[in-house]
Design a protein around this motif. Structure first.
Motif, PDB file in Angstrom:
ATOM      1  N   GLY A  81       0.792  -1.230   0.000  1.00 29.23           N
ATOM      2  CA  GLY A  81       0.000   0.000   0.000  1.00 29.23           C
ATOM      3  C   GLY A  81       0.818   1.269   0.000  1.00 29.23           C
ATOM      4  N   SER A  82       2.125   1.166   0.176  1.00 30.52           N
ATOM      5  CA  SER A  82       2.927   2.389   0.273  1.00 30.52           C
ATOM      6  C   SER A  82       4.076   2.457  -0.728  1.00 30.52           C
ATOM      7  N   ASP A  83       4.193   1.461  -1.604  1.00 26.15           N
ATOM      8  CA  ASP A  83       5.268   1.443  -2.587  1.00 26.15           C
ATOM      9  C   ASP A  83       4.768   2.052  -3.898  1.00 26.15           C
ATOM     10  N   ILE A  84       5.433   3.102  -4.387  1.00 23.49           N
ATOM     11  CA  ILE A  84       4.959   3.772  -5.602  1.00 23.49           C
ATOM     12  C   ILE A  84       5.155   2.919  -6.840  1.00 23.49           C
ATOM     13  N   HIS A  85       5.967   1.889  -6.754  1.00 24.69           N
ATOM     14  CA  HIS A  85       6.214   1.019  -7.903  1.00 24.69           C
ATOM     15  C   HIS A  85       5.325  -0.220  -7.898  1.00 24.69           C
ATOM     16  N   ASP A  86       4.478  -0.372  -6.899  1.00 27.23           N
ATOM     17  CA  ASP A  86       3.605  -1.531  -6.791  1.00 27.23           C
ATOM     18  C   ASP A  86       2.192  -1.135  -7.227  1.00 27.23           C
ATOM     19  N   PRO A  87       1.614  -1.806  -8.213  1.00 28.67           N
ATOM     20  CA  PRO A  87       0.276  -1.446  -8.679  1.00 28.67           C
ATOM     21  C   PRO A  87      -0.797  -1.565  -7.598  1.00 28.67           C
ATOM     22  N   ARG A  88      -0.528  -2.343  -6.538  1.00 28.29           N
ATOM     23  CA  ARG A  88      -1.520  -2.487  -5.463  1.00 28.29           C
ATOM     24  C   ARG A  88      -1.615  -1.265  -4.568  1.00 28.29           C
ATOM     25  N   SER A  89      -0.757  -0.261  -4.778  1.00 26.61           N
ATOM     26  CA  SER A  89      -0.761   0.904  -3.896  1.00 26.61           C
ATOM     27  C   SER A  89      -1.769   1.961  -4.298  1.00 26.61           C
ATOM     28  N   GLY A  90      -2.588   1.700  -5.283  1.00 24.89           N
ATOM     29  CA  GLY A  90      -3.656   2.618  -5.639  1.00 24.89           C
ATOM     30  C   GLY A  90      -3.126   3.876  -6.290  1.00 24.89           C
ATOM     31  N   ALA A  91      -3.511   5.032  -5.766  1.00 20.31           N
ATOM     32  CA  ALA A  91      -3.141   6.311  -6.383  1.00 20.31           C
ATOM     33  C   ALA A  91      -1.653   6.605  -6.277  1.00 20.31           C
ATOM     34  N   LEU A  92      -0.935   5.894  -5.426  1.00 20.65           N
ATOM     35  CA  LEU A  92       0.505   6.128  -5.329  1.00 20.65           C
ATOM     36  C   LEU A  92       1.281   5.494  -6.474  1.00 20.65           C
ATOM     37  N   TYR A  93       0.663   4.539  -7.171  1.00 18.89           N
ATOM     38  CA  TYR A  93       1.350   3.810  -8.232  1.00 18.89           C
ATOM     39  C   TYR A  93       1.813   4.778  -9.320  1.00 18.89           C
ATOM     40  N   ILE A  94       3.101   4.689  -9.671  1.00 20.09           N
ATOM     41  CA  ILE A  94       3.695   5.643 -10.603  1.00 20.09           C
ATOM     42  C   ILE A  94       3.105   5.530 -12.002  1.00 20.09           C
ATOM     43  N   GLY A  95       2.526   4.370 -12.359  1.00 19.62           N
ATOM     44  CA  GLY A  95       1.899   4.215 -13.661  1.00 19.62           C
ATOM     45  C   GLY A  95       0.469   4.726 -13.693  1.00 19.62           C
ATOM     46  N   ASN A  96      -0.085   5.084 -12.548  1.00 25.32           N
ATOM     47  CA  ASN A  96      -1.444   5.583 -12.469  1.00 25.32           C
ATOM     48  C   ASN A  96      -1.506   6.984 -13.079  1.00 25.32           C
ATOM     49  N   PRO A  97      -2.419   7.243 -14.028  1.00 25.15           N
ATOM     50  CA  PRO A  97      -2.449   8.558 -14.666  1.00 25.15           C
ATOM     51  C   PRO A  97      -2.839   9.688 -13.724  1.00 25.15           C
ATOM     52  N   ILE A  98      -3.539   9.396 -12.619  1.00 26.80           N
ATOM     53  CA  ILE A  98      -3.892  10.471 -11.683  1.00 26.80           C
ATOM     54  C   ILE A  98      -2.877  10.605 -10.547  1.00 26.80           C
ATOM     55  N   SER A  99      -1.830   9.799 -10.582  1.00 29.34           N
ATOM     56  CA  SER A  99      -0.813   9.841  -9.539  1.00 29.34           C
ATOM     57  C   SER A  99       0.031  11.104  -9.667  1.00 29.34           C
ATOM     58  N   PRO A 100       0.320  11.773  -8.561  1.00 30.60           N
ATOM     59  CA  PRO A 100       1.211  12.940  -8.631  1.00 30.60           C
ATOM     60  C   PRO A 100       2.638  12.546  -8.998  1.00 30.60           C
ATOM     61  N   ASN A 101       2.965  11.250  -8.915  1.00 33.67           N
ATOM     62  CA  ASN A 101       4.302  10.790  -9.281  1.00 33.67           C
ATOM     63  C   ASN A 101       4.420  10.436 -10.758  1.00 33.67           C
ATOM     64  N   ASN A 102       3.311  10.459 -11.491  1.00 32.02           N
ATOM     65  CA  ASN A 102       3.332  10.114 -12.908  1.00 32.02           C
ATOM     66  C   ASN A 102       4.111  11.173 -13.676  1.00 32.02           C
ATOM     67  N   GLY A 103       4.965  10.714 -14.576  1.00 40.36           N
ATOM     68  CA  GLY A 103       5.815  11.634 -15.342  1.00 40.36           C
ATOM     69  C   GLY A 103       5.037  12.644 -16.151  1.00 40.36           C
ATOM     70  N   ALA A 104       3.844  12.272 -16.629  1.00 42.51           N
ATOM     71  CA  ALA A 104       3.052  13.205 -17.444  1.00 42.51           C
ATOM     72  C   ALA A 104       2.487  14.342 -16.595  1.00 42.51           C
ATOM     73  N   ARG A 105       2.358  14.140 -15.288  1.00 47.10           N
ATOM     74  CA  ARG A 105       1.785  15.180 -14.417  1.00 47.10           C
ATOM     75  C   ARG A 105       2.842  16.043 -13.749  1.00 47.10           C
ATOM     76  N   ILE A 106       4.098  15.630 -13.817  1.00 45.50           N
ATOM     77  CA  ILE A 106       5.166  16.378 -13.165  1.00 45.50           C
ATOM     78  C   ILE A 106       5.607  17.519 -14.068  1.00 45.50           C
ATOM     79  N   SER A 107       5.552  18.711 -13.553  1.00 48.79           N
ATOM     80  CA  SER A 107       5.955  19.885 -14.311  1.00 48.79           C
ATOM     81  C   SER A 107       7.301  20.367 -13.776  1.00 48.79           C
ATOM     82  N   VAL A 108       8.223  20.659 -14.691  1.00 50.35           N
ATOM     83  CA  VAL A 108       9.528  21.134 -14.264  1.00 50.35           C
ATOM     84  C   VAL A 108       9.539  22.639 -14.009  1.00 50.35           C
ATOM     85  N   PHE A 109       8.487  23.322 -14.434  1.00 52.27           N
ATOM     86  CA  PHE A 109       8.435  24.785 -14.234  1.00 52.27           C
ATOM     87  C   PHE A 109       7.382  25.159 -13.268  1.00 52.27           C
TER      88      PHE A 109
END
Length: 109
Positions: A81-109
């Motif tokens: 439940g707390s690993d960002i690389h594990d799909p079982r962690s829900g919104a924390l999962y890095i592949g999740n499109p609504i995750s704040p850790n998803n590369g598409a949502r991270i803004s460098v500016f």
């Protein structure tokens, strides 16, 4: 120390370094630590020894094994439940499109 502002001999005494050393030496916590050494040694000596060489019964071994298995399952659920690389962690999962850790949502500016 407050009286030393009115009494000259005390003022001369408190102007030296000796009162600072005496304050540290007679600080209540220092005295409690020094006096508490014997108390703690006596307190620890009062405990009975932990192991007397008697082997565990089969029921005790089974209980210990069960407790460790329950612990391992609980820790695995916590890691899942707390690993960002594990799909079982829900919104924390890095592949999740609504995750704040998803590369598409991270803004460098």
């Amino acid at each position: 120390m407050a009286v030393s502002t009115k009494v000259a001999p005390l003022e001369a005494f408190y102007d030296s370094a000796l009162p600072g050393f005496l304050n540290v030496l007679f600080f209540p916590m220092t005295a409690l630590m020094v006096l508490g050494i014997g108390y703690v040694q006596h307190w620890l000596a009062a405990f009975s020894p932990q192991g007397d060489g008697v082997p565990l019964s089969d029921d005790a071994r089974a209980n210990i094994t069960r407790v460790w298995e329950d612990h391992d399952r609980a820790m695995e659920a916590l890691r899942a439940g707390s690993d960002i690389h594990d799909p079982r962690s829900g919104a924390l999962y890095i592949g999740n499109p609504i995750s704040p850790n998803n590369g598409a949502r991270i803004s460098v500016f």
